[in-house]
Motif scaffolding. Sequence first.
Motif, mmCIF file in Angstrom:
data_model
loop_
_atom_site.group_PDB
_atom_site.id
_atom_site.type_symbol
_atom_site.label_atom_id
_atom_site.label_comp_id
_atom_site.label_asym_id
_atom_site.label_seq_id
_atom_site.Cartn_x
_atom_site.Cartn_y
_atom_site.Cartn_z
ATOM 1 N N ARG A 1 0.741 -1.035 -0.106
ATOM 2 C CA ARG A 1 -0.084 0.080 -0.033
ATOM 3 C C ARG A 1 1.068 1.296 -0.026
ATOM 4 O O ARG A 1 0.481 2.246 -0.573
ATOM 5 C CB ARG A 1 -0.825 -0.107 1.299
ATOM 6 C CG ARG A 1 -2.148 1.018 1.196
ATOM 7 C CD ARG A 1 -3.123 0.832 2.558
ATOM 8 N NE ARG A 1 -3.224 -0.554 2.584
ATOM 9 C CZ ARG A 1 -3.536 -1.027 3.803
ATOM 10 N NH1 ARG A 1 -3.333 -0.407 4.893
ATOM 11 N NH2 ARG A 1 -3.979 -2.224 4.027
ATOM 12 N N GLY B 1 2.348 1.615 -3.221
ATOM 13 C CA GLY B 1 1.376 2.272 -4.223
ATOM 14 C C GLY B 1 0.998 3.597 -4.123
ATOM 15 O O GLY B 1 0.911 4.279 -5.059
ATOM 16 N N MET B 2 1.145 4.245 -2.573
ATOM 17 C CA MET B 2 0.972 5.535 -2.724
ATOM 18 C C MET B 2 2.031 6.593 -3.189
ATOM 19 O O MET B 2 1.988 7.374 -3.592
ATOM 20 C CB MET B 2 0.848 5.775 -1.219
ATOM 21 C CG MET B 2 -0.382 5.487 -0.477
ATOM 22 S SD MET B 2 -0.347 5.129 1.397
ATOM 23 C CE MET B 2 -0.351 7.037 1.852
ATOM 24 N N PHE C 1 1.598 6.708 -6.968
ATOM 25 C CA PHE C 1 0.662 7.553 -7.430
ATOM 26 C C PHE C 1 0.785 8.978 -7.153
ATOM 27 O O PHE C 1 0.763 9.778 -7.915
ATOM 28 C CB PHE C 1 -0.603 7.166 -6.604
ATOM 29 C CG PHE C 1 -2.066 7.921 -7.222
ATOM 30 C CD1 PHE C 1 -2.533 6.877 -8.064
ATOM 31 C CD2 PHE C 1 -2.637 8.918 -6.763
ATOM 32 C CE1 PHE C 1 -3.615 7.500 -8.802
ATOM 33 C CE2 PHE C 1 -3.828 9.442 -7.277
ATOM 34 C CZ PHE C 1 -4.150 8.814 -8.345
ATOM 35 N N VAL D 1 -2.474 3.059 -10.577
ATOM 36 C CA VAL D 1 -1.613 2.003 -9.484
ATOM 37 C C VAL D 1 -2.608 0.794 -9.190
ATOM 38 O O VAL D 1 -3.615 1.256 -8.877
ATOM 39 C CB VAL D 1 -1.141 2.819 -8.399
ATOM 40 C CG1 VAL D 1 -0.394 1.748 -7.578
ATOM 41 C CG2 VAL D 1 -0.060 3.815 -9.025
ATOM 42 N N THR D 2 -2.028 -0.146 -9.555
ATOM 43 C CA THR D 2 -2.868 -1.587 -9.238
ATOM 44 C C THR D 2 -2.348 -2.315 -8.055
ATOM 45 O O THR D 2 -0.777 -2.644 -8.392
ATOM 46 C CB THR D 2 -3.456 -2.369 -10.119
ATOM 47 O OG1 THR D 2 -4.194 -1.482 -10.974
ATOM 48 C CG2 THR D 2 -4.129 -3.542 -9.787
ATOM 49 N N LEU D 3 -2.737 -2.750 -6.969
ATOM 50 C CA LEU D 3 -2.244 -3.856 -6.184
ATOM 51 C C LEU D 3 -2.663 -5.028 -6.557
ATOM 52 O O LEU D 3 -3.761 -5.261 -6.793
ATOM 53 C CB LEU D 3 -2.639 -3.581 -4.748
ATOM 54 C CG LEU D 3 -1.510 -2.608 -3.940
ATOM 55 C CD1 LEU D 3 -1.476 -1.384 -4.627
ATOM 56 C CD2 LEU D 3 -1.946 -2.217 -2.611
ATOM 57 N N LEU E 1 -7.953 0.247 1.530
ATOM 58 C CA LEU E 1 -7.077 0.504 0.407
ATOM 59 C C LEU E 1 -7.520 2.133 0.149
ATOM 60 O O LEU E 1 -8.664 2.458 0.192
ATOM 61 C CB LEU E 1 -7.372 -0.278 -0.765
ATOM 62 C CG LEU E 1 -6.371 -0.265 -1.988
ATOM 63 C CD1 LEU E 1 -4.944 -0.935 -1.412
ATOM 64 C CD2 LEU E 1 -6.740 -1.055 -3.090
ATOM 65 N N TYR F 1 -7.608 5.974 -4.355
ATOM 66 C CA TYR F 1 -6.978 6.190 -5.627
ATOM 67 C C TYR F 1 -6.614 5.099 -6.018
ATOM 68 O O TYR F 1 -5.598 4.991 -7.223
ATOM 69 C CB TYR F 1 -6.175 7.340 -5.704
ATOM 70 C CG TYR F 1 -5.218 7.689 -4.557
ATOM 71 C CD1 TYR F 1 -4.186 6.805 -4.412
ATOM 72 C CD2 TYR F 1 -5.631 8.356 -3.349
ATOM 73 C CE1 TYR F 1 -3.313 6.873 -3.495
ATOM 74 C CE2 TYR F 1 -4.654 8.602 -2.110
ATOM 75 C CZ TYR F 1 -3.416 7.715 -2.166
ATOM 76 O OH TYR F 1 -2.595 7.749 -1.338
ATOM 77 N N LEU F 2 -5.979 3.809 -5.090
ATOM 78 C CA LEU F 2 -5.605 2.469 -5.437
ATOM 79 C C LEU F 2 -6.582 1.725 -5.819
ATOM 80 O O LEU F 2 -7.467 1.529 -5.327
ATOM 81 C CB LEU F 2 -4.407 2.333 -4.289
ATOM 82 C CG LEU F 2 -3.372 3.154 -3.912
ATOM 83 C CD1 LEU F 2 -2.614 2.721 -2.899
ATOM 84 C CD2 LEU F 2 -2.512 3.503 -5.274
ATOM 85 N N HIS G 1 -7.335 -2.390 -7.414
ATOM 86 C CA HIS G 1 -6.953 -3.731 -6.711
ATOM 87 C C HIS G 1 -7.180 -4.981 -7.852
ATOM 88 O O HIS G 1 -8.282 -4.881 -8.818
ATOM 89 C CB HIS G 1 -7.884 -4.216 -5.562
ATOM 90 C CG HIS G 1 -7.498 -5.831 -5.283
ATOM 91 N ND1 HIS G 1 -8.553 -6.791 -5.727
ATOM 92 C CD2 HIS G 1 -6.529 -6.473 -4.533
ATOM 93 C CE1 HIS G 1 -8.185 -7.977 -5.254
ATOM 94 N NE2 HIS G 1 -6.910 -7.765 -4.769
#
Length: 465
Positions: free
Chosen positions: A245, A248-249, A252, A259-261, A269, A272-273, A275
């Motif tokens: 996470r 990802g932050m 972004f 941005v995809t996890l 989450l 703005y992220l 999944h």
Amino acid sequence: MQYVHEETNSLDERCYKNFDLTPEILMEHAGLALARAVKKKLTCKKSALFVCGMGNNGADGIVAARLLYGAYTVSIYLPFELKSELAKLQLKRAKKVGVSVLNELIDADIYVDALFGVGLNRPLDELTCKLLKTLNAKQGYKIACDIPSGILNDLTLSSVIFQANETVTMGALKLGLLNDTVKDAIGDIKVANLGIARSQYETPSSNFLLRKSDLKLPIRIKKNTNKGTFGHVAIVQGSKEGAARLAGMGAFHFGAGLVTLIGEKPKKLPIYLMHSETLPKNANVIVAGMGLEMPFDEPALKTLLLANNLPLVIDASLSHHPLITEIIASQKPVVLTPHPKEFSAILELTCKEKISVEMIQQNRFKHAKHFSLAFPHVVLVLKGANTIIAHNGELFINTYGTPSLAKGGSGDVMSGMIGALLAQGYTPKDAAISASLAHALVSRTFTCNNFALTPMDICKGLKWL
């Protein structure tokens, strides 16, 4: 960027040969630069003591004392018998103008360490170590001539190092000033010219000191754009989902359009992220390793990382796993972001070399360069007090990091930032350089104390660079 040199004797010799300069001319300019540094800290009521060694480094200190004498209270302390002929000549001149030469250490407001330069090739003896301990215990301002005494020319250290507030290094930057192990001993570094401009004195080097101007932010110039224009970063989520996470932050906030996890749906989450359980078809880069606790589904991860042509940013747990050898052998563009313990594991897995963390820290430059030459398609970001970016035999040294970054999660944010720049079209080397600089410079923008900075603060701070 500024060149950084492993040694400067060859540069001195080049001055003698190409420019008809002499050792004495270079020495006069070295002494003048040192005198100017001391003068900035002196007043008519303050005194300076030059502690001078037996060689030409000591002679530089003697020249500086002679130049200051008359206008300021200065004296010379010689703990050893002089051996250099130039030092003997300079002492003769200093005595003739009236400089006091002492046979014992006295109190002063400014102490100048001119004992040993970059040519020191042996550990200091007990007497010299005792002298340095005494000087370090003094309350005055401390200036080192060329390099603090106790740093050997192979970058190893004596048991005691002169603790300088400021180092005036002669002619060019030395690699020995930029190792992690001496960061607390060198203070501010100033490079002195030796009778010609620095650009004339230096020759090209494969080592570089990064400057703020080397930071290339992903400023958006084009107006006709959409989120896909700025790339899609895919981040592999491990069992410690907070690490992914944070990455990802970081991605972004550093300009990635998407941005995809990847992995199991996280409990919480940022909005703005995104999944996904699989790799998005439009992904431009994969970031993996952070929060990836073992054991994990190795075949699935191998397919995810290697069954495509996407560049990789590899961090943390993957440094300790044999999969790292297949990742590097794939010849894909790869950025590795280990700390020293992780780098030790990488060296053992990929180079079959057992090198301890202590040995790595003793000479980070040697091991980083050796690895980069062995795997020229890989960019190594060796984290530390001074982060090293190594690529194909070149070293780029980032000295802007602060102790406030020594927090869990800081490195995860930087890995995401590197991924963001790769997604936006940066080369792996340029992405590593600019992300490392931005990461470090953000830590300097906070005016609060230096222990409370969080990874989220780093992400927020990127807005103001």
